[in-house]
Design a protein around this motif. Structure first.
Motif, PDB file in Angstrom:
ATOM      1  N   ASP A   4       0.820  -1.217   0.000  1.00 34.66           N
ATOM      2  CA  ASP A   4       0.000   0.000   0.000  1.00 34.66           C
ATOM      3  C   ASP A   4       0.849   1.260   0.000  1.00 34.66           C
ATOM      4  N   ARG A   5       2.160   1.115   0.184  1.00 32.45           N
ATOM      5  CA  ARG A   5       3.027   2.286   0.192  1.00 32.45           C
ATOM      6  C   ARG A   5       2.974   2.963  -1.177  1.00 32.45           C
ATOM      7  N   GLY A   6       2.874   4.292  -1.188  1.00 31.35           N
ATOM      8  CA  GLY A   6       2.824   5.047  -2.439  1.00 31.35           C
ATOM      9  C   GLY A   6       1.973   6.292  -2.295  1.00 31.35           C
ATOM     10  N   CYS A   7       1.650   6.916  -3.427  1.00 32.20           N
ATOM     11  CA  CYS A   7       0.887   8.163  -3.434  1.00 32.20           C
ATOM     12  C   CYS A   7      -0.520   7.925  -3.961  1.00 32.20           C
ATOM     13  N   TYR A   8      -1.472   8.676  -3.402  1.00 35.48           N
ATOM     14  CA  TYR A   8      -2.877   8.569  -3.770  1.00 35.48           C
ATOM     15  C   TYR A   8      -3.370   9.949  -4.187  1.00 35.48           C
ATOM     16  N   MET A   9      -4.242   9.985  -5.207  1.00 33.97           N
ATOM     17  CA  MET A   9      -4.692  11.248  -5.791  1.00 33.97           C
ATOM     18  C   MET A   9      -6.195  11.411  -5.599  1.00 33.97           C
ATOM     19  N   CYS A  10      -6.577  12.585  -5.101  1.00 30.63           N
ATOM     20  CA  CYS A  10      -7.974  12.996  -5.085  1.00 30.63           C
ATOM     21  C   CYS A  10      -8.205  13.848  -6.329  1.00 30.63           C
ATOM     22  N   GLN A  11      -9.170  13.458  -7.151  1.00 31.70           N
ATOM     23  CA  GLN A  11      -9.320  14.049  -8.478  1.00 31.70           C
ATOM     24  C   GLN A  11     -10.752  14.529  -8.697  1.00 31.70           C
ATOM     25  N   ILE A  12     -10.877  15.737  -9.291  1.00 32.81           N
ATOM     26  CA  ILE A  12     -12.184  16.283  -9.680  1.00 32.81           C
ATOM     27  C   ILE A  12     -12.250  16.264 -11.199  1.00 32.81           C
ATOM     28  N   ASN A  13     -13.356  15.745 -11.761  1.00 35.09           N
ATOM     29  CA  ASN A  13     -13.452  15.555 -13.214  1.00 35.09           C
ATOM     30  C   ASN A  13     -13.845  16.840 -13.947  1.00 35.09           C
ATOM     31  N   THR A  14     -13.115  17.904 -13.664  1.00 34.75           N
ATOM     32  CA  THR A  14     -13.295  19.139 -14.414  1.00 34.75           C
ATOM     33  C   THR A  14     -12.453  19.078 -15.685  1.00 34.75           C
ATOM     34  N   SER A  15     -12.578  20.108 -16.506  1.00 34.82           N
ATOM     35  CA  SER A  15     -11.753  20.191 -17.711  1.00 34.82           C
ATOM     36  C   SER A  15     -11.056  21.550 -17.726  1.00 34.82           C
ATOM     37  N   PRO A  16      -9.736  21.616 -17.477  1.00 36.61           N
ATOM     38  CA  PRO A  16      -8.865  20.465 -17.228  1.00 36.61           C
ATOM     39  C   PRO A  16      -9.073  19.893 -15.837  1.00 36.61           C
ATOM     40  N   MET A  17      -8.614  18.660 -15.649  1.00 34.94           N
ATOM     41  CA  MET A  17      -8.787  17.945 -14.393  1.00 34.94           C
ATOM     42  C   MET A  17      -8.037  18.655 -13.262  1.00 34.94           C
ATOM     43  N   LYS A  18      -8.641  18.646 -12.052  1.00 33.90           N
ATOM     44  CA  LYS A  18      -8.013  19.189 -10.857  1.00 33.90           C
ATOM     45  C   LYS A  18      -7.712  18.035  -9.900  1.00 33.90           C
ATOM     46  N   SER A  19      -6.568  18.088  -9.230  1.00 35.97           N
ATOM     47  CA  SER A  19      -6.203  16.972  -8.364  1.00 35.97           C
ATOM     48  C   SER A  19      -5.319  17.465  -7.218  1.00 35.97           C
ATOM     49  N   GLU A  20      -5.327  16.670  -6.149  1.00 30.00           N
ATOM     50  CA  GLU A  20      -4.442  16.858  -5.000  1.00 30.00           C
ATOM     51  C   GLU A  20      -3.834  15.512  -4.660  1.00 30.00           C
ATOM     52  N   LEU A  21      -2.566  15.515  -4.243  1.00 25.80           N
ATOM     53  CA  LEU A  21      -1.811  14.288  -4.030  1.00 25.80           C
ATOM     54  C   LEU A  21      -1.451  14.131  -2.558  1.00 25.80           C
ATOM     55  N   GLY A  22      -1.548  12.894  -2.053  1.00 26.86           N
ATOM     56  CA  GLY A  22      -1.110  12.544  -0.705  1.00 26.86           C
ATOM     57  C   GLY A  22      -0.374  11.212  -0.737  1.00 26.86           C
ATOM     58  N   CYS A  23       0.742  11.121  -0.041  1.00 23.90           N
ATOM     59  CA  CYS A  23       1.571   9.918  -0.090  1.00 23.90           C
ATOM     60  C   CYS A  23       1.518   9.170   1.244  1.00 23.90           C
ATOM     61  N   LEU A  24       1.603   7.851   1.156  1.00 24.44           N
ATOM     62  CA  LEU A  24       1.503   6.974   2.321  1.00 24.44           C
ATOM     63  C   LEU A  24       2.814   6.225   2.510  1.00 24.44           C
ATOM     64  N   ASP A  25       3.360   6.300   3.712  1.00 27.86           N
ATOM     65  CA  ASP A  25       4.564   5.547   4.059  1.00 27.86           C
ATOM     66  C   ASP A  25       4.188   4.502   5.110  1.00 27.86           C
ATOM     67  N   ILE A  26       4.608   3.267   4.883  1.00 25.04           N
ATOM     68  CA  ILE A  26       4.253   2.155   5.764  1.00 25.04           C
ATOM     69  C   ILE A  26       5.434   1.851   6.685  1.00 25.04           C
ATOM     70  N   LEU A  27       5.185   1.844   7.991  1.00 23.53           N
ATOM     71  CA  LEU A  27       6.195   1.450   8.969  1.00 23.53           C
ATOM     72  C   LEU A  27       6.088  -0.052   9.204  1.00 23.53           C
ATOM     73  N   VAL A  28       7.223  -0.730   9.124  1.00 19.36           N
ATOM     74  CA  VAL A  28       7.249  -2.191   9.240  1.00 19.36           C
ATOM     75  C   VAL A  28       8.115  -2.572  10.441  1.00 19.36           C
ATOM     76  N   PRO A  29       7.598  -3.386  11.364  1.00 18.14           N
ATOM     77  CA  PRO A  29       8.418  -3.809  12.506  1.00 18.14           C
ATOM     78  C   PRO A  29       9.589  -4.661  12.041  1.00 18.14           C
ATOM     79  N   PRO A  30      10.619  -4.767  12.859  1.00 13.82           N
ATOM     80  CA  PRO A  30      11.819  -5.505  12.433  1.00 13.82           C
ATOM     81  C   PRO A  30      11.552  -6.996  12.306  1.00 13.82           C
ATOM     82  N   ASP A  31      12.345  -7.607  11.443  1.00 11.18           N
ATOM     83  CA  ASP A  31      12.262  -9.048  11.243  1.00 11.18           C
ATOM     84  C   ASP A  31      13.664  -9.572  10.942  1.00 11.18           C
ATOM     85  N   ILE A  32      14.034 -10.674  11.592  1.00 14.94           N
ATOM     86  CA  ILE A  32      15.343 -11.276  11.380  1.00 14.94           C
ATOM     87  C   ILE A  32      15.352 -11.994  10.036  1.00 14.94           C
TER      88      ILE A  32
END
Length: 471
Positions: free
Chosen positions: A194-222
């Motif tokens: 799921d790590r990555g960026c996600y876009m909120c988009q309005i279907n205007t012409s031209p299209m309008k959008s806002e971007l938000g990114c997600l970083d996943i924290l993972v516990p340690p593993d040997i």
């Protein structure tokens, strides 16, 4: 057309348009006419340029007054001039979507704040593969961990939005277009994918959008396999390295401890030295992915714990057993003992060895002594050290001789000797743990006579004389 008509028409044109527009394709500019022919249709006492400037100033003043009234009474029509100047005619974002950081397995929520949505629709998509996740409140993806929610008036409390823009009672069209709405994207039971960026988009012409990114924290593993050491068995004197690799987000910190709580021994010098003169640096925690032992010693044998942590619970650990193999080394603390007949005599030896040894006692190299009515044989093991104990329950005249404690394993054999003599003293003497102690009036030697040290000294001298004579 006569000259007078032309002048008259030109005069009216100059009055209305400031002497810059031609009335017909054949008429001349007013400035080209003779001085006496320009004023027939103009107003007296004011030039055309001044009148035009005054008119523009009045128009600007009027716009400002209308804007102040609009702001004061909360006039919310999106069709008004002021509203169009400030916010435009279509939907717009109130604030950025923003970035999220969450641990694996948790939930992340992105919020998209939109003003004046009107007839348009809001959608969510993942930018890495352009996967459409939702459209308005309808889920498009087949991922069951994705959900969306919708709220109206979600931004009304934000200080960045001027008052009087969101609602007008009695006008549904204005309310639908002016209200602030919030679309939320919910991602449950987060995975690393799921790590990555996600876009909120309005279907205007031209299209309008806002971007938000997600970083996943993972516990340690040997990391198991070749990158992390398994249990090791090496010969004493070899060079040994314990490895421990771990993954996680952020990168884990790896440290080493001994499982028994003792300090880790690190050799200070790489030069060869006698075992009894080795100097070690002692540390409780060793912070590194690699724990190195140069010319490993038996004292460094044990169970080591590799611990990985990155502040994302839980931390993990792995046990690595280090075995140091060497041939038996046998020592007798007392190699010469004297005991009186009829007393209980105890003989002891210490053994250091790994792997485990077979231990036994011999008398005059005639055979192995066994536990039974005559002898009591015990062993106490602590790590690679063993304490061998032989108890002669009742010492007789046939028991003096050369006693050997012997230990053997796959790497070799070790032994040590104890010579036991019949000790004849004038007073009642009891031998406990191989030492002569004088006791007056008691065969159990529980109370010492004030002159007991003298008796011990005399007994020791007598023993030395007898040994010298026997040689």
């Amino acid at each position: 057309m006569s000259d007078e008509t032309t002048v008259s028409s030109c005069g009216r044109t100059c009055t209305a348009r400031g002497s810059y527009e031609e009335t017909t394709t054949t008429s001349r500019r007013c400035d080209d006419l003779p001085r006496g022919m320009k004023g027939s249709g103009s107003e007296t006492g004011s030039s055309p340029v001044n009148r035009t400037i005054k008119k523009k100033i009045l128009q600007i003043f009027y716009v400002i007054i209308i804007g102040l009234i609009d702001h004061a009474i909360g006039y919310g029509s999106s069709k008004s001039y002021l509203h169009q100047e400030i916010y435009g005619s279509g939907p717009s974002f109130v604030q950025p979507v923003g970035n999220q950081t969450a641990a694996i397995g948790r939930e992340a929520v992105f919020s998209c704040y939109v003003r004046n949505i009107g007839k348009y629709k809001v959608g969510w998509l993942k930018t890495s593969d352009q996967t459409v996740l939702s459209l308005n409140t309808k889920i498009v993806t087949h991922n069951t961990r994705i959900a969306v929610s919708y709220e109206t008036g979600g931004c009304s409390s934000l200080p960045s939005i001027p008052m009087g823009i969101h609602s007008v009672t009695g006008n549904n069209q204005v309310t639908d277009e002016g209200v602030n709405c919030t679309w939320r994207l919910h991602i449950r039971h987060l995975k690393e994918s799921d790590r990555g960026c996600y876009m909120c988009q309005i279907n205007t012409s031209p299209m309008k959008s806002e971007l938000g990114c997600l970083d996943i924290l993972v516990p340690p593993d040997i990391v198991y396999g070749e990158e992390t050491s398994k249990d090791l068995s090496v010969s004493e004197g070899e060079n040994v390295t314990l490895n421990c690799q771990a993954t996680g987000k952020p990168t884990p910190r790896v440290s080493w401890r001994r499982e028994d709580g003792h300090h880790i021994l690190i050799r200070n010098s790489t030069s060869f030295s006698n075992r009894k003169n080795i100097h070690f640096q002692t540390v409780e925690v060793y912070n590194d992915t690699k724990l190195q032992f140069y010319r490993v010693d038996r004292q460094q044998m044990g169970v080591y714990m590799c611990i990985a942590t990155n502040d994302v619970p839980p931390s993990v650990s792995k046990r690595v057993t280090l075995e140091v193999n060497f041939a038996p080394v046998v020592e007798a603390p007392t190699q010469l003992l004297g005991g009186p007949v009829g007393k209980r005599i105890t003989l002891e030896c210490t053994v250091e060895a790994h792997p485990n040894t077979i231990n036994y006692w011999q008398l005059n190299e005639t055979g192995m002594l066994l536990d039974g009515p005559k002898y009591e044989i015990r062993e106490t093991r602590i790590g690679y050290k063993i304490k061998m104990t032989l108890v002669i329950k009742k010492f007789t005249q046939y028991d003096p001789g050369n006693y050997k404690c012997i230990a053997t394993n796959s790497l070799g054999k070790g032994e040590s000797s104890i010579r036991l003599y019949d000790l004849k003293l004038q007073d009642d003497i009891s031998i406990i743990g191989g030492l002569a102690e004088a006791a007056r009036g008691s065969s159990n030697a529980t109370n010492f006579h004030p002159n007991s040290l003298i008796y011990i000294t005399l007994g020791a001298l007598q023993l030395l004389v007898r040994v010298a004579c026997s040689r």
